[in-house]
Design a protein around this motif. Structure first.
Motif, PDB file in Angstrom:
ATOM      1  N   ARG A  49     -18.249  10.738  -3.803  1.00  0.00           N
ATOM      2  CA  ARG A  49     -19.302  11.637  -4.280  1.00  0.00           C
ATOM      3  C   ARG A  49     -18.906  13.085  -4.018  1.00  0.00           C
ATOM      4  O   ARG A  49     -19.044  13.939  -4.890  1.00  0.00           O
ATOM      5  N   GLN A  50     -18.407  13.362  -2.817  1.00  0.00           N
ATOM      6  CA  GLN A  50     -18.010  14.726  -2.472  1.00  0.00           C
ATOM      7  C   GLN A  50     -16.866  15.206  -3.362  1.00  0.00           C
ATOM      8  O   GLN A  50     -16.817  16.361  -3.766  1.00  0.00           O
ATOM      9  N   GLU A  51     -15.958  14.298  -3.676  1.00  0.00           N
ATOM     10  CA  GLU A  51     -14.844  14.635  -4.564  1.00  0.00           C
ATOM     11  C   GLU A  51     -15.354  15.005  -5.950  1.00  0.00           C
ATOM     12  O   GLU A  51     -14.903  15.985  -6.552  1.00  0.00           O
ATOM     13  N   LYS A  52     -16.300  14.224  -6.477  1.00  0.00           N
ATOM     14  CA  LYS A  52     -16.845  14.492  -7.812  1.00  0.00           C
ATOM     15  C   LYS A  52     -17.642  15.798  -7.824  1.00  0.00           C
ATOM     16  O   LYS A  52     -17.550  16.572  -8.783  1.00  0.00           O
ATOM     17  N   LEU A  53     -18.421  16.055  -6.764  1.00  0.00           N
ATOM     18  CA  LEU A  53     -19.157  17.314  -6.691  1.00  0.00           C
ATOM     19  C   LEU A  53     -18.184  18.494  -6.647  1.00  0.00           C
ATOM     20  O   LEU A  53     -18.421  19.527  -7.280  1.00  0.00           O
ATOM     21  N   SER A  54     -17.080  18.332  -5.929  1.00  0.00           N
ATOM     22  CA  SER A  54     -16.060  19.378  -5.867  1.00  0.00           C
ATOM     23  C   SER A  54     -15.421  19.609  -7.232  1.00  0.00           C
ATOM     24  O   SER A  54     -15.141  20.757  -7.614  1.00  0.00           O
ATOM     25  N   GLU A  55     -15.190  18.537  -7.980  1.00  0.00           N
ATOM     26  CA  GLU A  55     -14.607  18.665  -9.314  1.00  0.00           C
ATOM     27  C   GLU A  55     -15.539  19.445 -10.247  1.00  0.00           C
ATOM     28  O   GLU A  55     -15.081  20.298 -11.008  1.00  0.00           O
ATOM     29  N   VAL A  56     -16.829  19.146 -10.177  1.00  0.00           N
ATOM     30  CA  VAL A  56     -17.784  19.868 -11.016  1.00  0.00           C
ATOM     31  C   VAL A  56     -17.859  21.334 -10.579  1.00  0.00           C
ATOM     32  O   VAL A  56     -17.881  22.241 -11.417  1.00  0.00           O
ATOM     33  N   ALA A  57     -17.871  21.573  -9.276  1.00  0.00           N
ATOM     34  CA  ALA A  57     -17.901  22.947  -8.771  1.00  0.00           C
ATOM     35  C   ALA A  57     -16.674  23.721  -9.232  1.00  0.00           C
ATOM     36  O   ALA A  57     -16.775  24.892  -9.614  1.00  0.00           O
ATOM     37  N   GLN A  58     -15.527  23.080  -9.218  1.00  0.00           N
ATOM     38  CA  GLN A  58     -14.299  23.745  -9.663  1.00  0.00           C
ATOM     39  C   GLN A  58     -14.369  24.050 -11.151  1.00  0.00           C
ATOM     40  O   GLN A  58     -13.944  25.122 -11.588  1.00  0.00           O
ATOM     41  N   LEU A  59     -14.926  23.132 -11.927  1.00  0.00           N
ATOM     42  CA  LEU A  59     -15.089  23.361 -13.365  1.00  0.00           C
ATOM     43  C   LEU A  59     -15.983  24.573 -13.615  1.00  0.00           C
ATOM     44  O   LEU A  59     -15.662  25.428 -14.442  1.00  0.00           O
ATOM     45  N   ILE A  60     -17.080  24.668 -12.875  1.00  0.00           N
ATOM     46  CA  ILE A  60     -17.988  25.809 -13.019  1.00  0.00           C
ATOM     47  C   ILE A  60     -17.285  27.095 -12.589  1.00  0.00           C
ATOM     48  O   ILE A  60     -17.401  28.130 -13.236  1.00  0.00           O
ATOM     49  N   THR A  61     -16.534  27.033 -11.499  1.00  0.00           N
ATOM     50  CA  THR A  61     -15.806  28.201 -11.011  1.00  0.00           C
ATOM     51  C   THR A  61     -14.796  28.690 -12.042  1.00  0.00           C
ATOM     52  O   THR A  61     -14.666  29.892 -12.281  1.00  0.00           O
ATOM     53  N   ASP A  62     -14.097  27.770 -12.680  1.00  0.00           N
ATOM     54  CA  ASP A  62     -13.067  28.116 -13.655  1.00  0.00           C
ATOM     55  C   ASP A  62     -13.634  28.611 -14.981  1.00  0.00           C
ATOM     56  O   ASP A  62     -12.969  29.335 -15.709  1.00  0.00           O
ATOM     57  N   THR A  63     -14.865  28.210 -15.294  1.00  0.00           N
ATOM     58  CA  THR A  63     -15.407  28.453 -16.616  1.00  0.00           C
ATOM     59  C   THR A  63     -16.419  29.600 -16.664  1.00  0.00           C
ATOM     60  O   THR A  63     -16.468  30.330 -17.628  1.00  0.00           O
ATOM     61  N   TYR A  64     -17.223  29.733 -15.642  1.00  0.00           N
ATOM     62  CA  TYR A  64     -18.332  30.683 -15.666  1.00  0.00           C
ATOM     63  C   TYR A  64     -18.207  31.696 -14.535  1.00  0.00           C
ATOM     64  O   TYR A  64     -17.398  31.541 -13.632  1.00  0.00           O
ATOM     65  N   GLN A  65     -19.064  32.692 -14.564  1.00  0.00           N
ATOM     66  CA  GLN A  65     -19.065  33.750 -13.555  1.00  0.00           C
ATOM     67  C   GLN A  65     -20.248  33.580 -12.605  1.00  0.00           C
ATOM     68  O   GLN A  65     -21.076  34.467 -12.470  1.00  0.00           O
ATOM     69  N   PHE A  66     -20.343  32.429 -11.959  1.00  0.00           N
ATOM     70  CA  PHE A  66     -21.461  32.167 -11.061  1.00  0.00           C
ATOM     71  C   PHE A  66     -21.079  32.259  -9.596  1.00  0.00           C
ATOM     72  O   PHE A  66     -21.800  31.787  -8.738  1.00  0.00           O
ATOM     73  N   GLY A  67     -19.949  32.837  -9.303  1.00  0.00           N
ATOM     74  CA  GLY A  67     -19.562  33.020  -7.918  1.00  0.00           C
ATOM     75  C   GLY A  67     -18.380  32.173  -7.528  1.00  0.00           C
ATOM     76  O   GLY A  67     -17.845  31.410  -8.328  1.00  0.00           O
ATOM     77  N   PRO A  68     -17.987  32.307  -6.270  1.00  0.00           N
ATOM     78  CA  PRO A  68     -16.825  31.561  -5.796  1.00  0.00           C
ATOM     79  C   PRO A  68     -17.121  30.074  -5.605  1.00  0.00           C
ATOM     80  O   PRO A  68     -18.273  29.658  -5.462  1.00  0.00           O
ATOM     81  N   PHE A  69     -16.059  29.305  -5.574  1.00  0.00           N
ATOM     82  CA  PHE A  69     -16.138  27.849  -5.439  1.00  0.00           C
ATOM     83  C   PHE A  69     -17.012  27.426  -4.254  1.00  0.00           C
ATOM     84  O   PHE A  69     -17.863  26.551  -4.383  1.00  0.00           O
ATOM     85  N   ASP A  70     -16.790  28.048  -3.083  1.00  0.00           N
ATOM     86  CA  ASP A  70     -17.535  27.642  -1.887  1.00  0.00           C
ATOM     87  C   ASP A  70     -19.038  27.821  -2.035  1.00  0.00           C
ATOM     88  O   ASP A  70     -19.819  26.987  -1.580  1.00  0.00           O
ATOM     89  N   ASP A  71     -19.460  28.902  -2.692  1.00  0.00           N
ATOM     90  CA  ASP A  71     -20.890  29.127  -2.915  1.00  0.00           C
ATOM     91  C   ASP A  71     -21.465  28.088  -3.879  1.00  0.00           C
ATOM     92  O   ASP A  71     -22.569  27.584  -3.684  1.00  0.00           O
ATOM     93  N   ILE A  72     -20.708  27.796  -4.918  1.00  0.00           N
ATOM     94  CA  ILE A  72     -21.168  26.802  -5.894  1.00  0.00           C
ATOM     95  C   ILE A  72     -21.260  25.429  -5.240  1.00  0.00           C
ATOM     96  O   ILE A  72     -22.258  24.719  -5.402  1.00  0.00           O
ATOM     97  N   LEU A  73     -20.243  25.049  -4.486  1.00  0.00           N
ATOM     98  CA  LEU A  73     -20.272  23.755  -3.809  1.00  0.00           C
ATOM     99  C   LEU A  73     -21.425  23.689  -2.814  1.00  0.00           C
ATOM    100  O   LEU A  73     -22.085  22.652  -2.694  1.00  0.00           O
ATOM    101  N   ASN A  74     -21.716  24.783  -2.148  1.00  0.00           N
ATOM    102  CA  ASN A  74     -22.846  24.828  -1.219  1.00  0.00           C
ATOM    103  C   ASN A  74     -24.165  24.614  -1.971  1.00  0.00           C
ATOM    104  O   ASN A  74     -25.058  23.898  -1.501  1.00  0.00           O
ATOM    105  N   ASP A  75     -24.300  25.214  -3.162  1.00  0.00           N
ATOM    106  CA  ASP A  75     -25.491  24.981  -3.989  1.00  0.00           C
ATOM    107  C   ASP A  75     -25.599  23.510  -4.375  1.00  0.00           C
ATOM    108  O   ASP A  75     -26.693  22.935  -4.369  1.00  0.00           O
ATOM    109  N   PHE A  76     -24.473  22.904  -4.700  1.00  0.00           N
ATOM    110  CA  PHE A  76     -24.471  21.494  -5.086  1.00  0.00           C
ATOM    111  C   PHE A  76     -24.869  20.607  -3.900  1.00  0.00           C
ATOM    112  O   PHE A  76     -25.542  19.595  -4.069  1.00  0.00           O
ATOM    113  N   LYS A  77     -24.462  20.984  -2.700  1.00  0.00           N
ATOM    114  CA  LYS A  77     -24.839  20.219  -1.517  1.00  0.00           C
ATOM    115  C   LYS A  77     -26.330  20.367  -1.224  1.00  0.00           C
ATOM    116  O   LYS A  77     -26.964  19.429  -0.750  1.00  0.00           O
TER     117      LYS A  77
END
Length: 125
Positions: free
Chosen positions: A32-60
């Motif tokens: 589950r954590q791996e999949k959440l990280s993959e989605v966070a990385q996709l968002i990080t690479d595609t959109y301007q919503f902040g750094p990976f760590d912040d996005i992953l924290n939102d997902f958690k």
């Protein structure tokens, strides 16, 4: 509802909340954590919503809120979203050339607060 609203407001997409809910219902633990990280990385690479760590924290945080009801009530999306790993059902491919036979009326769009545009201008007819 809280989990979906938080993600919907922060990332301007309820589709992302649905995708995260599917990940939570389908996977557990490290997977589950791996999949959440993959989605966070996709968002990080595609959109301007902040750094990976912040996005992953939102997902958690989403996982915390959604997980409460998931633990209490179990999966709720099984009847809404078909299992993509189901080998018995064959997915129907849509050919782009076949789309011309479909149409949407102005009334159908407006009734759902959508509008029809032509060349970036709203159609008034």
């Amino acid at each position: 509802m809280t989990a979906a609203c938080c993600i919907g407001n922060a990332y301007e997409s309820l589709n992302l909340a649905l995708a995260l809910a599917l990940v939570l219902e389908k996977y557990d633990g490290d997977e589950r954590q791996e999949k959440l990280s993959e989605v966070a990385q996709l968002i990080t690479d595609t959109y301007q919503f902040g750094p990976f760590d912040d996005i992953l924290n939102d997902f958690k945080t989403f996982e915390l809120y959604y997980g409460i009801h998931l633990d209490e009530n179990g999966n709720i999306l099984d009847d809404i979203v078909p299992d993509i790993d189901d080998e018995d059902e064959e997915e129907e491919e849509i050919d782009v050339d076949d789309l011309s036979e479909y149409s949407v009326t102005f009334e159908q769009l407006i009734g759902r607060n959508f509008y029809h545009y032509t060349d970036c201008e709203i159609d008034n007819s």
